[in-house]
Enzyme design. Structure first.
Site, PDB file in Angstrom:
ATOM      1  N   GLY A  47       0.843  -1.202   0.000  1.00 36.13           N
ATOM      2  CA  GLY A  47       0.000   0.000   0.000  1.00 36.13           C
ATOM      3  C   GLY A  47       0.876   1.250   0.000  1.00 36.13           C
ATOM      4  N   SER A 114       6.898  -4.437  -0.749  1.00 32.56           N
ATOM      5  CA  SER A 114       6.581  -3.056  -1.079  1.00 32.56           C
ATOM      6  C   SER A 114       6.444  -2.260   0.218  1.00 32.56           C
ATOM      7  CB  SER A 114       5.317  -3.020  -1.946  1.00 32.56           C
ATOM      8  OG  SER A 114       5.126  -1.761  -2.523  1.00 32.56           O
ATOM      9  N   TRP A 115       5.311  -1.606   0.450  1.00 31.56           N
ATOM     10  CA  TRP A 115       5.110  -0.912   1.729  1.00 31.56           C
ATOM     11  C   TRP A 115       5.263  -1.882   2.904  1.00 31.56           C
ATOM     12  CZ3 TRP A 115       5.244   3.071   4.703  1.00 31.56           C
ATOM     13  CH2 TRP A 115       4.493   3.113   5.884  1.00 31.56           C
ATOM     14  N   ASP A 271      11.703  -3.366 -11.617  1.00 31.70           N
ATOM     15  CA  ASP A 271      10.612  -2.801 -10.816  1.00 31.70           C
ATOM     16  C   ASP A 271      10.528  -1.288 -11.014  1.00 31.70           C
ATOM     17  OD1 ASP A 271       8.849  -1.951  -8.826  1.00 31.70           O
ATOM     18  OD2 ASP A 271       9.583  -3.398  -7.361  1.00 31.70           O
ATOM     19  N   HIS A 299       7.134  -5.353 -10.254  1.00 39.44           N
ATOM     20  CA  HIS A 299       6.790  -5.109  -8.857  1.00 39.44           C
ATOM     21  C   HIS A 299       5.805  -6.109  -8.273  1.00 39.44           C
ATOM     22  CE1 HIS A 299       6.533  -2.716  -5.241  1.00 39.44           C
ATOM     23  NE2 HIS A 299       5.218  -2.731  -5.311  1.00 39.44           N
TER      24      HIS A 299
END
Length: 323
Positions: A47, A114-115, A271, A299
């Site tokens: 996110g 990711s986040w 990515d 990604h």
């Protein structure tokens, strides 16, 4: 996901699903799957603002792992949806530790993409004694340069989508976007602007993100946007506006605390959302870390090559822990 689905474990139901009150009007949803007495691993979604999905259970061998997945504050099935008060990175770290205690887990593997990799690193730096291993995918260190890479540099690759975001602000090139701070202006508009303007900017931002995610998947178009002002978008822009509640470069400090923790990094070599330089810089400061670059991958965790690499990484950890 069809091409890479052979690498994933079969889908399965959660064996436990509950809400944990964490204060400030928040209750976080969590679920468990796999072996009740298995090796604990916690999955941190991306996110900011996304939530967990059943497909994410499939990274973990159910005969070995006790997998815990949870939706961060305001996200997914957590309550109250999109609540921004008392919703910072520090709160998420505290929630993770509260969840570990609630489940009676002494130490666990922390898996974040990711986040989720940001939250995983923030947690490991604060609670290294509780982390058995770190698995990070698509590393995001929440630095200004990484926000700029997405908000400005994607113009070179996705000019139509980028200009749809920038042109409402009267911006025509990357330097103007930097001078104006397009990322902050976008977040302010979505959170505090008039409804029509907020919807337009949110749509453009999400379209740029979706097209970037599709760049490395042959034959795949950008995914649907859905409601651009959904809770996910509000959480995303809340964190973006506050620069993820971290000092610039903070997550590259104090890494000596991780010296005894195995660190596995899986990074798509192409990515466009979380560029590989961040994974490389993190690995260069953690000499014991293993950095696995996945050629021609971007990604998304469910790109076939990335999902395969993640399952292989978790299986290798399983085999080492069995010895």
């Amino acid at each position: 996901m069809s091409e890479g689905s052979d690498a994933l474990y079969p889908g399965r139901d959660a064996v436990r699903a509950e809400w944990l009150p964490v204060g400030d009007g928040h209750e976080i949803y969590f679920e468990e799957c796999g072996r009740g007495d298995g090796q604990p691993v916690v999955f941190l979604h991306g996110g900011p603002g996304s939530g967990c999905t059943p497909a994410q259970r499939r990274f973990f061998d159910p005969a070995f792992y006790r997998a815990v997945l949870f939706d961060q504050r305001g996200c997914g099935r957590s309550r109250a949806a999109s609540l921004l008060e008392a919703n910072t990175t520090a709160h998420l770290v505290d929630d993770l530790e509260r969840l570990r205690t609630h489940l009676g887990i002494e130490r666990w593997i922390v898996f974040g993409g990711s986040w989720g990799s940001t939250v995983a690193l923030a947690y490991a730096r604060r609670h290294p004694q509780r982390v058995q291993a770190l698995v990070l995918r698509g590393v995001f260190l929440a630095r200004v340069r990484e926000v700029e890479s997405f908000a400005y540099n994607l113009r070179a690759f996705l000019p139509e989508a980028w200009h749809a975001l920038a042109s409402p602000f009267g911006i025509a090139d990357e330097q103007a976007a930097r001078d104006f701070d397009l990322a902050t202006a976008s977040a302010k508009t979505v959170l505090h602007g008039a409804t029509d303007a907020a919807r337009a900017i949110a749509t453009a931002w999400l379209r740029l993100e979706s097209e970037a995610m599709a760049m490395t998947v042959t034959g795949q178009a950008a995914g649907p946007i859905g409601d651009p002002l959904c809770p996910r978008t509000r959480i995303y822009m809340h964190y973006l506006l506050h620069r993820f509640f971290l000092r610039d470069g903070e997550l590259l400090e104090g890494l000596d605390a991780l010296r005894d923790i195995p660190v596995e990094i899986v990074q798509g070599a192409l990515d466009p959302v979380c560029p590989p330089i961040s994974a490389w810089e993190l690995a260069s400061r953690l000499p014991h870390a293993r950095l696995r670059r996945v050629p021609l991958a971007g990604h998304g965790a469910f790109e076939p090559a990335l999902s395969r690499a993640l399952v292989e990484t978790m299986n290798a950890l399983r085999d080492r822990l069995r010895r």
